[in-house]
Structures are given as structure tokens and as C-alpha cells.
Motif scaffolding. Structure first.
Motif, PDB file in Angstrom:
ATOM      1  N   VAL A  67       0.816  -1.218   0.000  1.00  0.00           N
ATOM      2  CA  VAL A  67       0.000   0.000   0.000  1.00  0.00           C
ATOM      3  C   VAL A  67       0.851   1.270   0.000  1.00  0.00           C
ATOM      4  CG1 VAL A  67      -1.993  -1.094   1.063  1.00  0.00           C
ATOM      5  CG2 VAL A  67      -0.245  -0.069   2.523  1.00  0.00           C
ATOM      6  N   GLU A  68       2.120   1.165   0.402  1.00  0.00           N
ATOM      7  CA  GLU A  68       2.998   2.321   0.415  1.00  0.00           C
ATOM      8  C   GLU A  68       4.441   1.839   0.440  1.00  0.00           C
ATOM      9  OE1 GLU A  68       3.697   6.459   3.006  1.00  0.00           O
ATOM     10  OE2 GLU A  68       2.229   4.967   3.650  1.00  0.00           O
ATOM     11  N   THR A  69       5.317   2.599  -0.209  1.00  0.00           N
ATOM     12  CA  THR A  69       6.729   2.228  -0.214  1.00  0.00           C
ATOM     13  C   THR A  69       7.587   3.422   0.185  1.00  0.00           C
ATOM     14  OG1 THR A  69       7.038   2.818  -2.541  1.00  0.00           O
ATOM     15  CG2 THR A  69       6.388   0.539  -2.054  1.00  0.00           C
ATOM     16  N   GLY A  70       8.728   3.105   0.770  1.00  0.00           N
ATOM     17  CA  GLY A  70       9.740   4.117   1.004  1.00  0.00           C
ATOM     18  C   GLY A  70      10.625   4.230  -0.232  1.00  0.00           C
ATOM     19  N   GLU A  71      11.674   5.043  -0.149  1.00  0.00           N
ATOM     20  CA  GLU A  71      12.622   5.158  -1.259  1.00  0.00           C
ATOM     21  C   GLU A  71      13.393   3.845  -1.423  1.00  0.00           C
ATOM     22  OE1 GLU A  71      15.191   8.494  -0.934  1.00  0.00           O
ATOM     23  OE2 GLU A  71      13.595   9.868  -0.328  1.00  0.00           O
ATOM     24  N   ASP A  72      13.782   3.575  -2.669  1.00  0.00           N
ATOM     25  CA  ASP A  72      14.594   2.390  -2.975  1.00  0.00           C
ATOM     26  C   ASP A  72      13.948   1.112  -2.455  1.00  0.00           C
ATOM     27  OD1 ASP A  72      16.515   4.044  -4.157  1.00  0.00           O
ATOM     28  OD2 ASP A  72      17.578   4.310  -2.251  1.00  0.00           O
ATOM     29  N   ALA A  73      12.684   0.922  -2.792  1.00  0.00           N
ATOM     30  CA  ALA A  73      11.933  -0.237  -2.303  1.00  0.00           C
ATOM     31  C   ALA A  73      11.958  -1.399  -3.286  1.00  0.00           C
ATOM     32  CB  ALA A  73      10.498   0.150  -1.985  1.00  0.00           C
ATOM     33  N   ALA A  74      13.119  -1.671  -3.851  1.00  0.00           N
ATOM     34  CA  ALA A  74      13.346  -2.852  -4.693  1.00  0.00           C
ATOM     35  C   ALA A  74      12.349  -2.981  -5.840  1.00  0.00           C
ATOM     36  CB  ALA A  74      13.309  -4.119  -3.831  1.00  0.00           C
ATOM     37  N   GLY A  75      11.930  -1.833  -6.383  1.00  0.00           N
ATOM     38  CA  GLY A  75      11.035  -1.871  -7.533  1.00  0.00           C
ATOM     39  C   GLY A  75       9.587  -2.139  -7.208  1.00  0.00           C
ATOM     40  N   LEU A  76       9.255  -2.234  -5.927  1.00  0.00           N
ATOM     41  CA  LEU A  76       7.861  -2.479  -5.548  1.00  0.00           C
ATOM     42  C   LEU A  76       7.029  -1.209  -5.722  1.00  0.00           C
ATOM     43  CD1 LEU A  76       8.278  -4.558  -2.275  1.00  0.00           C
ATOM     44  CD2 LEU A  76       7.615  -5.422  -4.520  1.00  0.00           C
TER      45      LEU A  76
END
Length: 337
Positions: A67-76
Motif C-alpha cells: 500500500v505504500e513504499t519508502g525510497e529504494d523499495a526494490a522496484g515495488l
């Protein structure tokens, strides 16, 4: 947010809490949609465990939606359907750097030594999340974790097509190993003390089933695999069974050891030396999720047929209590969200 927390042995409380955490760099927020009850969860619920402090949110067989990602989240990205590898290690010791994070001295399992996934939302390291396809349900995908354990066992024993394989125990791990081994082209004999589990094993591709209440396993294995088996796996995890596994081995066989049983085994070294046997330990998994998801995609394993009960999170206490009854036909119970 609904949270199911084991507050004392045999008592799980479902409460409402506010979730307002933000993912850090390399992390993602996941809305949990399905979580399997593992044998480890059941053991903690039933009698506790020395390395588990209560209260504890259990659950490490997870599938959900980013539902949310931080920076550099492995392409998610938000909307990705993911499963989670629950192995948490330090990441920088010699063992981790060599690629064996599952046996790091400080290794932890999400939902065991730290709070886990029996809750609506979790924050996870993005590199431990794996995207799975739309045609796989969340309930099926949650079984990627026990199949990753099976994958690790087969990797450690170097199982290959044509190997004569004995699996002791037709519970969740035994059936997962069976499906994977059969999918790779091995010939499999599996034993248990429950006919219903052995019937399921036959449907999953076992070439021979043995109820050890009625048959002697050593005699049955020798009859089916004259000269011994190439791979022997104690999927129960008891020292006595691991000890007996050596007696079923052919020359140059591999024996998987997955037991955390503290009782000593009595295996004369001559048994190992004369046949040049390999005793291979296997703990959780070591980055095996991509292989498991590929198996699911190719239809080599059938997770849907492993699911015997599904309960909403509000009924999680009832789900564990039903497991306490010991239904021999039960394999995998899933908690839905």
C-alpha cells in the motif's frame, strides 16, 4: 487496525489499534490479506517457547498487498501482490555475506522472536517481499513460506530426478516436500500414522504410502527401494526418527535433519562412514521464494489442496482451538483479513 496478540499461553486477543507508521528507505507497508498458522505458531500457542516473549503477534506465512513504499523499495509499487520471506538476519556477518542468512548467529523469524503478521498491516524490508501473479489467491500464496522450507530441504539434499526418496511424516512440511520432490521427478515413499494424511499424500503423487501403525517402515522401504533410498527426510523433526532414517539409506545417500529436538541421537559413525552418507541440516529457507513461486506458476505444486480451513481474524482463537482437537484430516489452516 485489527491485531491478534497472544497474551498468554492458549489465549489470543483481537484488538483495534491505530496504524500510523511510515516505511523507511528500502521498506514497504503491506496490507495482510492471508496468513497461515504454522506448526511453530501452534506450539507457541499451546505451551509457549523459551525464545518467545509474550505478548506476541505471531504469523509468518503471509500474503498481502503493498500500500505504500519508502525510497529504494526494490522496484515495488502500491498494488503489488506479495508474499514475505520471514527470515530476518543481521546482514553483515561472515555467514550472511556468504549467502546463508538463515543460519546467521542473530537470525530471527518474523512472528516468532518479533511481532509478525496476524494483523492488518505490517512494515517489511522490500527485499524480503516477492510479487506473485493475479491468478494465485492470497490464501494459496501464503503457503509459499512452508514450500520454501521444502525447497531448502531439497536444495540441501541435492535431490534430483530419479532419486529414490523416503519422507517420514505427512504433515504440512512432509506434503510440501512430497509435491516438490515428485515435481522434480523423484520417486517417493512417504510414511505417517494417519490414513487420511496418507490418502492426501497419494493424491499429491506419492508412489508408496506406509502407515507405520501397521507396517514396519524399514521393511516397507527396503521392499520398495531395494538397497536403500537416496534421500531420506524426517519431516516430523524428532531425534528418534532422524536416527532411524540413517538405517534406510543407500550408499552415498543424503539424510535431511530438520529437528530442533534437544534429545541426543545414537548413530554409530560406522553407519555414516561405510556408506559415505551425508547428513544435511536445513533451517527455514535460504532465499528459496523465487523457486517456489515458479513451481506455483508451472503447476508443480498445488497449494490450494493443502488448505483445509479458513477463518477470519476475528475467529483466530477458535481456529487455534480447533487445531487443538487434532483432526487427522487437517493440513493447513489460513487466517483471512
Amino acid at each position: 487496525m485489527r491485531v491478534a496478540k497472544l497474551t498468554e499461553v492458549q489465549k489470543i486477543e483481537v484488538t483495534e489499534e491505530v496504524f500510523n507508521k511510515k516505511p523507511a528507505r528500502g521498506q514497504a507497508v503491506v496490507q495482510v490479506k492471508a496468513a497461515g498458522i504454522c506448526g511453530t505458531d501452534f506450539h507457541i500457542f499451546r505451551e509457549g517457547r523459551a525464545d518467545v516473549e509474550l505478548p506476541r503477534v505471531m504469523g509468518h506465512e503471509l500474503a498481502g498487498i503493498v500500500v505504500e513504499t519508502g525510497e529504494d523499495a526494490a522496484g515495488l509499487k502500491p498494488g503489488d501482490r506479495v508474499v514475505m520471506d520471514p527470515v530476518i538476519s543481521c546482514g553483515h556477518c561472515r555467514t550472511c555475506v556468504s549467502g546463508h542468512e538463515n543460519v546467521c548467529e542473530d537470525v530471527k523469524c518474523f512472528g516468532v522472536q518479533m511481532d509478525g503478521g496476524f494483523q492488518d498491516y505490517i512494515i517489511a524490508d522490500a527485499r524480503r517481499l516477492y510479487v506473485f501473479p493475479e491468478d494465485l489467491s492470497f490464501e494459496e500464496a501464503a503457503l509459499a513460506e512452508p514450500f520454501s522450507v521444502a525447497s531448502n530441504i531439497l536444495w540441501r539434499t541435492q535431490l534430483k530426478a530419479g532419486d529414490r526418496t523416503v519422507i517420514i511424516g505427512a504433515g504440512t512440511i512432509g506434503l510440501a516436500v512430497l509435491q516438490a520432490a515428485a515435481g522434480l521427478g523423484a520417486s517417493v515413499l512417504i510414511s505417517d500414522i494417519e490414513d487420511k494424511k496418507l490418502e492426501r499424500a497419494a493424491a499429491f503423487g506419492a508412489d508408496r504410502t506406509v502407515n507405520t501403525r501397521r507396517e514396519d517402515l524399514k521393511e516397507a522401504a527396503e521392499s520398495f527401494f531395494p538397497g536403500g533410498a537416496d534421500v531420506i527426510i524426517d519431516a516430523v523433526g524428532a531425534s528418534a526418527l532422524t536416527q532411524s532414517a540413517v538405517e534406510l539409506a543407500a550408499p552415498f545417500a543424503r539424510v535431511a535433519v530438520i529437528a530442533f529436538d534437544g534429545k541426543p541421537m545414537e548413530i554409530p559413525p560406522v553407519y555414516i562412514t561405510k556408506k559415505e552418507l551425508t547428513l544435511a541440516g536445513s533451517r527455514m529457507n535460504c532465499g528459496r521464494f523465487p523457486e517456489v513461486l515458479q513451481w506455483m506458476k508451472e503447476g508443480k505444486i498445488r497449494p490450494k489442496e493443502m488448505i483445509t480451513a479458513v477463518y477470519p481474524i476475528e475467529e483466530i482463537q477458535h481456529a487455534f482451538e480447533e487445531m487443538m482437537k487434532g483432526d487427522s484430516a487437517s493440513v493447513k489452516t489460513i487466517i483471512s483479513f
